[in-house]
Motif scaffolding. Structure first.
Motif, short mmCIF file in Angstrom:
data_model
loop_
_atom_site.label_atom_id
_atom_site.label_comp_id
_atom_site.label_asym_id
_atom_site.label_seq_id
_atom_site.Cartn_x
_atom_site.Cartn_y
_atom_site.Cartn_z
N GLN A 138 0.83 -1.22 0.00
CA GLN A 138 0.00 0.00 0.00
C GLN A 138 0.85 1.26 0.00
O GLN A 138 0.48 2.27 -0.58
N TYR A 139 2.01 1.16 0.70
CA TYR A 139 2.81 2.38 0.88
C TYR A 139 4.05 2.41 0.00
O TYR A 139 4.91 3.27 0.14
N LYS A 140 4.16 1.44 -0.93
CA LYS A 140 5.34 1.39 -1.80
C LYS A 140 5.50 2.72 -2.54
O LYS A 140 4.50 3.27 -3.05
N GLY A 141 6.72 3.28 -2.51
CA GLY A 141 6.99 4.49 -3.29
C GLY A 141 6.48 5.76 -2.62
O GLY A 141 6.68 6.85 -3.12
N LYS A 142 5.80 5.64 -1.46
CA LYS A 142 5.30 6.85 -0.81
C LYS A 142 6.34 7.35 0.21
O LYS A 142 7.17 6.58 0.69
N SER A 173 11.01 -3.98 5.95
CA SER A 173 11.59 -3.65 4.64
C SER A 173 11.32 -2.20 4.26
O SER A 173 11.92 -1.67 3.33
N ASP A 174 10.40 -1.51 4.99
CA ASP A 174 10.09 -0.11 4.67
C ASP A 174 10.25 0.72 5.94
O ASP A 174 9.39 0.69 6.82
N PRO A 175 11.34 1.49 6.04
CA PRO A 175 11.63 2.22 7.28
C PRO A 175 10.56 3.27 7.63
O PRO A 175 10.49 3.71 8.77
N ASN A 176 9.71 3.62 6.68
CA ASN A 176 8.64 4.58 7.00
C ASN A 176 7.53 3.96 7.85
O ASN A 176 6.75 4.67 8.47
N LEU A 177 7.45 2.63 7.81
CA LEU A 177 6.36 1.93 8.53
C LEU A 177 6.80 1.69 9.97
O LEU A 177 7.74 0.94 10.23
N LYS A 178 6.14 2.37 10.91
CA LYS A 178 6.57 2.27 12.31
C LYS A 178 5.42 1.86 13.22
O LYS A 178 4.35 2.48 13.21
#
Ligand code: GZL
Length: 307
Positions: A138-142, A173-178
């Motif tokens: 869902q958040y890929k590239g955001k 794998s996505d550091p934005n996801l906390k």
């Protein structure tokens, strides 16, 4: 067999009827209710005499029930361990009494795997990974931080431990996801609501809720709406189970994604019981088949749901 059984033989008189002692976790969720029904209906269909004990979520009640099954000399014991640890002693007593034990739904952390003949249930780590993967996609590239709150299942329960692990490993794998808050809601609707209320009060920006089961997600939805926010829109929601109430909320857009966890373990359990009683050796680990559902899929799937 005919005639002859000594008077201590198990079962209801005729000594060729299999007697199964089952210790159930409790009745904490829609999933559990469906699981109990599946086991009871399947035992009846299989001609197996079922001695069923509800532990109200307490490990000591499960241990007491298992000891009672041993005393009654049931043919087979099956149970869904409410938590993973603390079972070795009672499982050794069952083994010493020559009564095979089957784990269903949840597993134990016993090092000695000879203490049970088979474990039938879902791969909860996989379920957590599926939930996490949907979020990563869902958040890929955001850009920008995504604040996630997590409602964990019962503390110490295999599904809670593993769903948390699978999810965390995948979103790493996505550091934005906390994950900014993570707390148990004990798999119940009531506690899911209460804990979500505290999350909403303490966390100004919540983007996503990951709830380890539908029931806690549904309780959280009540809290989110009471706070004047739109579930599924202001706060994206991912849950696990896919019971009817969860799938209904998914079809209404209040939940965004559900990872299925099938409670319909009864038929497979009875097959294992019969296999064990006829001297067969079941697979040590038997996985249940399950999938995932988006909001679109929920609309078509809903009429087919058995639970
Ligand atoms: C999962 C099962 C969990 C469900 C909850 O197999 O142990 O317990 O996900 C239930 O709904 O309470």
């Amino acid at each position: 067999g005919c005639g002859g059984g000594d008077d201590s033989s198990s079962g209801s008189g005729s000594d060729d009827k299999i007697v199964l002692g089952f210790s159930q976790v409790g009745a904490e969720s829609g999933w559990r209710t469906a699981n109990t029904k599946s086991i009871q209906d399947s035992a009846k269909a299989a001609g197996i005499e079922l001695k069923f004990a509800d532990a109200q979520g307490k490990q000591e009640n499960q241990i007491t029930a298992i000891r009672s099954f041993i005393t009654q000399k049931v043919d087979v014991i099956a149970f869904s361990p409410v938590v993973t640890s603390g079972w070795d002693a009672v499982l050794k007593e069952a083994k010493d009494a020559g009564i095979p034990v089957i784990l269903t739904d949840r597993s134990v952390d016993s090092q000695d795997t000879s203490l049970y003949v088979s474990f039938l249930g879902s791969d909860f780590v996989e379920e957590g990974k599926k939930a996490g993967q949907w979020l990563v996609d869902q958040y890929k590239g955001k850009t920008g931080t995504v604040n996630i709150v997590e409602l964990q299942g019962t503390t110490g329960a295999a599904p809670a431990i593993d769903r948390q692990k699978g999810f965390a490993d995948t979103i790493a794998s996505d550091p934005n996801l906390k994950v900014v808050k993570s707390q148990t809601g004990d798999f119940t609707r009531a506690q899911g609501k209460t804990v979500m209320e505290t999350f909403l009060q303490s966390t100004p920006k919540i983007d996503v809720l990951y709830a380890h089961n539908d029931d806690m997600g549904l309780g959280a939805i009540e809290a989110i709406e009471a706070a004047g926010k739109k579930p599924g829109t202001d706060i994206k929601i991912i849950t696990v189970d896919a019971v009817k109430d969860g799938m209904t909320a998914l079809s209404e857009g209040k939940i965004n994604y559900i990872v299925e966890c099938s409670p319909l373990l009864g038929p497979q359990l009875m097959d294992i019981v019969k296999q064990v009683k006829s001297g067969g050796t079941p697979e040590k680990r038997i996985l249940t088949k399950e999938t995932t559902f988006t909001q679109e899929q929920a609309k078509t799937e809903l009429p087919n749901r058995q639970y």
